[in-house]
Design a protein around this motif. Structure first.
Motif, PDB file in Angstrom:
ATOM      1  N   GLY A  23     -60.596  -4.967 -59.450  1.00  0.00           N
ATOM      2  CA  GLY A  23     -60.337  -3.759 -59.491  1.00  0.00           C
ATOM      3  C   GLY A  23     -59.115  -2.724 -59.604  1.00  0.00           C
ATOM      4  N   THR A  24     -58.384  -3.714 -60.207  1.00  0.00           N
ATOM      5  CA  THR A  24     -56.489  -3.076 -60.681  1.00  0.00           C
ATOM      6  C   THR A  24     -57.074  -2.685 -61.881  1.00  0.00           C
ATOM      7  OG1 THR A  24     -55.376  -5.037 -59.516  1.00  0.00           O
ATOM      8  CG2 THR A  24     -54.364  -3.683 -60.967  1.00  0.00           C
ATOM      9  N   TRP A  25     -55.802  -1.477 -61.912  1.00  0.00           N
ATOM     10  CA  TRP A  25     -55.906  -0.463 -63.043  1.00  0.00           C
ATOM     11  C   TRP A  25     -54.583  -1.107 -63.620  1.00  0.00           C
ATOM     12  CZ3 TRP A  25     -59.603   2.710 -65.449  1.00  0.00           C
ATOM     13  CH2 TRP A  25     -61.009   2.858 -64.453  1.00  0.00           C
ATOM     14  N   TYR A  26     -54.868  -1.298 -65.252  1.00  0.00           N
ATOM     15  CA  TYR A  26     -53.939  -1.108 -66.221  1.00  0.00           C
ATOM     16  C   TYR A  26     -53.544  -0.349 -66.920  1.00  0.00           C
ATOM     17  CZ  TYR A  26     -53.637  -6.330 -63.867  1.00  0.00           C
ATOM     18  OH  TYR A  26     -53.235  -6.713 -62.186  1.00  0.00           O
ATOM     19  N   ILE A  27     -52.242  -0.352 -67.666  1.00  0.00           N
ATOM     20  CA  ILE A  27     -51.926   0.022 -68.842  1.00  0.00           C
ATOM     21  C   ILE A  27     -52.219  -0.849 -70.612  1.00  0.00           C
ATOM     22  CG2 ILE A  27     -50.816   1.802 -70.250  1.00  0.00           C
ATOM     23  CD1 ILE A  27     -50.878   2.534 -68.166  1.00  0.00           C
ATOM     24  N   LEU A  28     -53.240   0.156 -71.114  1.00  0.00           N
ATOM     25  CA  LEU A  28     -53.189  -1.082 -71.716  1.00  0.00           C
ATOM     26  C   LEU A  28     -52.442  -1.002 -73.021  1.00  0.00           C
ATOM     27  CD1 LEU A  28     -55.278  -3.791 -72.635  1.00  0.00           C
ATOM     28  CD2 LEU A  28     -56.566  -2.040 -73.397  1.00  0.00           C
ATOM     29  N   GLU A  29     -52.139   0.413 -73.994  1.00  0.00           N
ATOM     30  CA  GLU A  29     -51.225   0.978 -74.279  1.00  0.00           C
ATOM     31  C   GLU A  29     -51.244   2.654 -73.996  1.00  0.00           C
ATOM     32  OE1 GLU A  29     -52.381   0.406 -78.610  1.00  0.00           O
ATOM     33  OE2 GLU A  29     -53.972   1.858 -78.638  1.00  0.00           O
ATOM     34  N   ASP A  30     -50.129   2.684 -75.164  1.00  0.00           N
ATOM     35  CA  ASP A  30     -49.698   4.230 -75.260  1.00  0.00           C
ATOM     36  C   ASP A  30     -50.317   5.010 -76.544  1.00  0.00           C
ATOM     37  OD1 ASP A  30     -48.282   4.446 -72.318  1.00  0.00           O
ATOM     38  OD2 ASP A  30     -46.876   3.099 -73.132  1.00  0.00           O
ATOM     39  N   ASN A  31     -51.020   6.021 -76.756  1.00  0.00           N
ATOM     40  CA  ASN A  31     -51.086   6.737 -77.813  1.00  0.00           C
ATOM     41  C   ASN A  31     -50.429   8.332 -77.791  1.00  0.00           C
ATOM     42  OD1 ASN A  31     -53.204   5.311 -79.033  1.00  0.00           O
ATOM     43  ND2 ASN A  31     -53.659   4.660 -77.605  1.00  0.00           N
ATOM     44  N   LEU A  32     -48.423   8.617 -78.303  1.00  0.00           N
ATOM     45  CA  LEU A  32     -48.080   9.555 -78.380  1.00  0.00           C
ATOM     46  C   LEU A  32     -47.817  10.177 -79.981  1.00  0.00           C
ATOM     47  CD1 LEU A  32     -44.885   8.424 -76.062  1.00  0.00           C
ATOM     48  CD2 LEU A  32     -47.513   9.343 -75.167  1.00  0.00           C
ATOM     49  N   ARG A  45     -49.236  -0.292 -63.093  1.00  0.00           N
ATOM     50  CA  ARG A  45     -49.006  -1.465 -63.846  1.00  0.00           C
ATOM     51  C   ARG A  45     -49.291  -2.006 -65.796  1.00  0.00           C
ATOM     52  NH1 ARG A  45     -50.370  -6.167 -59.825  1.00  0.00           N
ATOM     53  NH2 ARG A  45     -50.704  -4.572 -58.234  1.00  0.00           N
ATOM     54  N   ASN A  46     -48.525  -2.590 -66.186  1.00  0.00           N
ATOM     55  CA  ASN A  46     -48.383  -2.770 -67.486  1.00  0.00           C
ATOM     56  C   ASN A  46     -49.542  -3.881 -67.470  1.00  0.00           C
ATOM     57  OD1 ASN A  46     -47.393  -0.825 -69.158  1.00  0.00           O
ATOM     58  ND2 ASN A  46     -45.930  -2.860 -69.725  1.00  0.00           N
ATOM     59  N   ALA A  47     -50.505  -4.133 -68.236  1.00  0.00           N
ATOM     60  CA  ALA A  47     -50.605  -5.295 -68.436  1.00  0.00           C
ATOM     61  C   ALA A  47     -49.927  -6.720 -68.870  1.00  0.00           C
ATOM     62  CB  ALA A  47     -52.330  -5.927 -70.082  1.00  0.00           C
ATOM     63  N   PRO A  48     -49.999  -6.953 -68.373  1.00  0.00           N
ATOM     64  CA  PRO A  48     -48.763  -8.486 -68.157  1.00  0.00           C
ATOM     65  C   PRO A  48     -48.629  -8.677 -69.413  1.00  0.00           C
ATOM     66  CG  PRO A  48     -50.505  -9.506 -66.794  1.00  0.00           C
ATOM     67  CD  PRO A  48     -50.846  -8.043 -67.699  1.00  0.00           C
ATOM     68  N   THR A  49     -47.729  -8.899 -70.003  1.00  0.00           N
ATOM     69  CA  THR A  49     -47.393  -9.092 -71.315  1.00  0.00           C
ATOM     70  C   THR A  49     -45.633  -9.732 -71.041  1.00  0.00           C
ATOM     71  OG1 THR A  49     -47.621  -7.205 -71.703  1.00  0.00           O
ATOM     72  CG2 THR A  49     -46.399  -7.998 -73.354  1.00  0.00           C
ATOM     73  N   TYR A  50     -45.714 -10.832 -72.425  1.00  0.00           N
ATOM     74  CA  TYR A  50     -44.209 -11.669 -72.630  1.00  0.00           C
ATOM     75  C   TYR A  50     -43.639 -11.374 -74.037  1.00  0.00           C
ATOM     76  CZ  TYR A  50     -46.244 -13.895 -68.058  1.00  0.00           C
ATOM     77  OH  TYR A  50     -47.317 -13.931 -67.244  1.00  0.00           O
ATOM     78  N   LEU A  51     -42.474 -11.159 -73.999  1.00  0.00           N
ATOM     79  CA  LEU A  51     -41.673 -10.820 -74.991  1.00  0.00           C
ATOM     80  C   LEU A  51     -40.926 -12.079 -75.262  1.00  0.00           C
ATOM     81  CD1 LEU A  51     -42.087  -8.707 -76.816  1.00  0.00           C
ATOM     82  CD2 LEU A  51     -39.977  -7.498 -75.349  1.00  0.00           C
ATOM     83  N   PRO A  52     -41.583 -13.152 -76.164  1.00  0.00           N
ATOM     84  CA  PRO A  52     -40.708 -14.614 -76.450  1.00  0.00           C
ATOM     85  C   PRO A  52     -39.030 -14.490 -76.892  1.00  0.00           C
ATOM     86  CG  PRO A  52     -42.511 -14.052 -77.537  1.00  0.00           C
ATOM     87  CD  PRO A  52     -42.039 -13.010 -77.431  1.00  0.00           C
ATOM     88  N   TYR A  82     -43.349  -0.955 -75.556  1.00  0.00           N
ATOM     89  CA  TYR A  82     -44.108  -0.867 -74.055  1.00  0.00           C
ATOM     90  C   TYR A  82     -44.243  -1.683 -73.120  1.00  0.00           C
ATOM     91  CZ  TYR A  82     -48.464  -3.209 -71.585  1.00  0.00           C
ATOM     92  OH  TYR A  82     -50.006  -3.551 -71.394  1.00  0.00           O
ATOM     93  N   TYR A  83     -43.688  -2.886 -73.670  1.00  0.00           N
ATOM     94  CA  TYR A  83     -43.025  -3.664 -72.829  1.00  0.00           C
ATOM     95  C   TYR A  83     -42.039  -2.984 -71.737  1.00  0.00           C
ATOM     96  CZ  TYR A  83     -40.801  -8.228 -70.910  1.00  0.00           C
ATOM     97  OH  TYR A  83     -40.139  -9.326 -70.385  1.00  0.00           O
ATOM     98  N   PHE A  84     -40.757  -2.234 -72.213  1.00  0.00           N
ATOM     99  CA  PHE A  84     -40.214  -1.858 -71.165  1.00  0.00           C
ATOM    100  C   PHE A  84     -40.375  -0.725 -70.778  1.00  0.00           C
ATOM    101  CE2 PHE A  84     -38.167  -3.963 -74.919  1.00  0.00           C
ATOM    102  CZ  PHE A  84     -37.653  -5.328 -74.419  1.00  0.00           C
ATOM    103  N   VAL A  85     -42.018  -0.286 -70.940  1.00  0.00           N
ATOM    104  CA  VAL A  85     -42.114   0.993 -70.111  1.00  0.00           C
ATOM    105  C   VAL A  85     -41.555   1.057 -68.944  1.00  0.00           C
ATOM    106  CG1 VAL A  85     -43.214   3.302 -69.888  1.00  0.00           C
ATOM    107  CG2 VAL A  85     -43.335   1.892 -72.609  1.00  0.00           C
ATOM    108  N   GLY A  90     -52.813   9.641 -75.399  1.00  0.00           N
ATOM    109  CA  GLY A  90     -54.082   9.252 -74.621  1.00  0.00           C
ATOM    110  C   GLY A  90     -53.369   7.874 -74.851  1.00  0.00           C
ATOM    111  N   ILE A  91     -53.037   7.563 -73.155  1.00  0.00           N
ATOM    112  CA  ILE A  91     -52.958   6.832 -73.009  1.00  0.00           C
ATOM    113  C   ILE A  91     -54.171   5.511 -72.246  1.00  0.00           C
ATOM    114  CG2 ILE A  91     -51.674   5.129 -70.556  1.00  0.00           C
ATOM    115  CD1 ILE A  91     -49.521   7.854 -71.103  1.00  0.00           C
ATOM    116  N   ASP A  92     -54.778   4.960 -73.156  1.00  0.00           N
ATOM    117  CA  ASP A  92     -55.939   3.697 -72.748  1.00  0.00           C
ATOM    118  C   ASP A  92     -55.304   2.423 -71.053  1.00  0.00           C
ATOM    119  OD1 ASP A  92     -56.187   4.372 -74.979  1.00  0.00           O
ATOM    120  OD2 ASP A  92     -56.130   2.046 -76.192  1.00  0.00           O
ATOM    121  N   LEU A  93     -56.079   2.532 -70.260  1.00  0.00           N
ATOM    122  CA  LEU A  93     -56.617   2.622 -69.326  1.00  0.00           C
ATOM    123  C   LEU A  93     -57.332   1.343 -69.273  1.00  0.00           C
ATOM    124  CD1 LEU A  93     -56.587   4.646 -66.616  1.00  0.00           C
ATOM    125  CD2 LEU A  93     -55.136   3.460 -66.633  1.00  0.00           C
ATOM    126  N   VAL A  94     -57.368  -0.175 -68.509  1.00  0.00           N
ATOM    127  CA  VAL A  94     -58.645  -0.832 -67.853  1.00  0.00           C
ATOM    128  C   VAL A  94     -58.320  -1.261 -66.651  1.00  0.00           C
ATOM    129  CG1 VAL A  94     -56.460  -2.736 -69.166  1.00  0.00           C
ATOM    130  CG2 VAL A  94     -58.940  -3.367 -69.459  1.00  0.00           C
TER     131      VAL A  94
END
Lengths: 279, 367
Positions: free
Chosen positions: B152-161, B336-343, B318-321, B143-147
């Protein structure tokens, strides 16, 4: 930094060679008969290379077809389903074991990092972390084994052994806070300390010469090999210890688990004897 | 992926009607009018058939009607195909990641992901080391969440496996349109979705080493119990609880009320890993099946989805997908992933510190 630590105050001089007779018997008595009882038992000795098993037998009563499988560490266990009504469930093993080298274990196939992750049972609270800081001497970096032995001494100085002061699911932090526990708690605390210091550590369930029940101790991974440490007796494990199950914590290497669908009172009588025999 | 048409272009309201225009009205497809009265009838239909979900609140259990927006959202064929391609690609890469991370761990040796992101994650389960699920499939369904962003651009919000939930609701909604306004579907080039249960059934057959397939539900107080029973019925397989299954020797069996036993080869389980087997995980679980992990390890039953999948849909991973897609498939990520920053990384840390509105994300267990 020395790679061969000195254990001046530890019992290590004696030769590790010896022959042991092991008898392990558990009798669970239920006040009402149960049925459709699924169980999972650790009744196989591991394939360690410091000992050999000469004679081996095991039993489960009521007699029942037992299947065997291996867990993620490659350890064999027995499982099965006893359908018939029974109010006594009994199992055990006996073996003659020949030890020919010092206690120790080669690396397993699983990544060592899983023995660095803290968990509910081995996690330390602030008091445990304060201990850790107190006995860490920053000026002299120690071999991880020496360091672990220092941590073990620290536990002995700060904890008292008190039967019944904790239960099977007491976390290390709680035992540290109350200052007492049994072998399981001592082991969890040492594991917590070692992991916090970056030394891979794990739990061992098994048998100690002279003990009336099963015993728990710790293994730490240093320079490609697992060493045994017994925080309950404050000593390096060299001889007189036979492992039965290894895992990340006590729950991970519980010797028996059972499931049935009625409410009963259960009393367990455990007898374990490991005796050195003269040939 | 190119920017697509804006959402508003595909539907608008006009004098008592909602007007749907596939392809933004530009192609050869006609527009379709959905009357307000149709929408009311749709709502009445869904209420009548009690499409519900369970909710635990203040210690009481409540069965609630599923909230449902009755105006369809149109996704054009080109856009849909791209989404499908992108999702297939993503799931394929995640499945290869799961196979790798529980066996060779090449992805760590090649430093695509820092190893602490895996080893410190509670969803990474050493209990499944040495276990190879039938056909090497881990993510049987996802169940992969799209937004969709405003442009109009589609982004992946999260993966549900792990145990994705919710597939039944769009199927029922589609069913409702067929009943209430049959012309909507038959007059328009709408893609069929109601074969989902059959597809799921085929997936289970594909990985089944022998025996029947079942749906394992934790019970009627589970939020998605409606869905469990719906999918079991549509697939034509038994809906079972943990106590209906037993492990005897090398195999798993289903016991029916008549006392007969049938070997089970595939379990679509709707309970999470920690409750699946009290002999290996949570010892107090009474909704699981004792010793099911032993026969699973022997390859004598398929568990759908596989045990241990949580590492692949973890927030830290998720960041690395997109990098995993490149690593395993040698392809650029289509979605694309939603823009994400990993400190954790210097570059991202700088960005986060310089942009106070940016919310940092940490490697934590999914909630």
């Amino acid at each position: 930094m020395s790679s061969s630590p000195q254990f001046t105050d530890l019992e290590y001089e004696r030769s590790a060679d010896g022959v042991y007779k092991l008898n392990y018997d558990v009798r669970a008595e239920m006040d009402t008969a149960i049925r459709n009882h699924s169980w999972c038992l650790r009744l196989s000795l591991p394939d360690d290379d410091f000992f050999e098993v000469d004679e081996f037998s095991r039993y489960i009563e009521p007699e029942c077809a037992a299947a065997t499988a291996v867990d993620y560490l490659g350890q064999e266990y027995s499982y099965g389903l006893t359908r018939e009504d029974h109010s006594v469930f009994r199992y055990g093993l006996s073996a003659t074991i020949r030890q020919h080298a010092s206690y120790g274990r080669r690396p397993d196939t699983v990544p060592i990092q899983i023995f660095l992750r803290s968990d509910r049972l081995t996690e330390l609270d602030h008091k445990g972390v304060a201990w850790l800081q107190a006995f860490q001497s920053p000026e002299k970096p120690k071999n991880p084994l020496e360091w672990s032995i220092g941590a073990m001494h620290e536990i002995t100085q700060n904890m008292i052994y008190l039967t019944g002061s904790t239960n099977y699911s007491t976390p290390a932090g709680d035992a540290v806070s109350q200052g007492s526990g049994v072998c399981q708690d001592f082991a969890h605390i040492l594991i917590g300390l070692c992991r916090a210091h970056g030394v891979p550590a794990r739990y061992v369930n098994g048998f100690l010469v002279g003990d009336g029940v099963t015993h728990a101790w710790v293994e730490v991974f240093v320079e490609g090999r697992w060493y045994g440490l017994d925080p309950t007796h404050n000593r390096l494990v060299v001889h007189d210890y036979i492992p039965l199950a290894r895992g990340r914590n006590a729950e991970d290497c519980s010797l028996n688990r059972g499931v049935w669908s009625s409410v009963v009172q259960q009393h367990q009588h455990i007898s374990a004897s490991l005796v050195e025999v003269l040939e | 992926m190119q920017k697509t048409q804006q959402r508003g272009h595909s539907r608008r309201e006009r004098g008592g009607y909602v007007v749907l225009e596939p392809d933004g009205g530009a192609g050869k497809n006609r527009e379709f009018k959905l009357g307000y009265s149709d929408l009311d009838r749709l709502k009445a239909y869904l209420n009548r058939y009690a499409i519900t979900f369970g909710l635990f609140q203040d210690n009481t259990f409540e069965d609630r009607l599923f909230p449902f927006g009755t105006v369809p959202r149109v996704i054009g064929p080109w856009e849909f195909d791209t989404l499908e391609k992108g999702l297939r690609q993503r799931v394929h890469a995640l499945n290869l990641f799961l196979l790798d991370i529980y066996h060779e761990r090449k992805v760590l040796k090649d430093k695509i992901i820092p190893e602490e992101f895996v080893f410190s994650c509670p969803a990474y389960l050493p209990e499944v080391y040495g276990l190879r699920p039938p056909a090497d499939v881990y993510a049987h369904l996802s169940g992969i969440d799209l937004v969709q962003a405003a442009d109009g651009t589609w982004y992946i919000l999260e993966d549900n496996l792990r145990v994705p939930s919710g597939a039944s609701y769009p199927l029922i909604a589609r069913e409702a349109y067929h009943t209430v306004c049959p012309n909507l579907i038959s007059d328009m080039p709408v893609r069929e979705s109601r074969d989902y249960p059959q597809m799921l059934g085929r997936v289970m057959e594909d990985v089944n080493p022998g025996g029947i397939s079942v749906v394992l539900s934790p019970g009627r107080y589970n939020a998605a119990f409606f869905e469990h029973s719906y999918l079991a019925e549509k697939m034509g397989v038994p809906l079972v609880f943990g106590s209906d299954l037993e492990v005897d020797g090398e195999y798993l069996y289903f016991k029916d009320v008549g006392g007969h036993r049938a070997r089970v080869g595939a379990v679509y389980r709707r309970l999470s890993d920690e409750y699946l087997d009290p002999m290996v995980f949570e010892p107090d679980s009474i909704i699981g099946v004792p010793n099911i992990m032993s026969v699973y390890r022997k390859g004598n039953v398929s568990i759908v989805n596989a045990v241990g999948n949580g590492i692949a849909d973890d927030k830290g991973i998720y960041y690395f997908v997109p990098a995993l897609i490149k690593y395993y498939l040698g392809e650029e990520a289509i979605l694309r992933n939603a823009p994400t920053y990993l400190p954790f990384f210097e570059r991202d840390r700088k960005h986060v510190l310089q942009n106070p509105t940016c919310v940092p994300m940490f490697c934590t267990e999914k909630t």
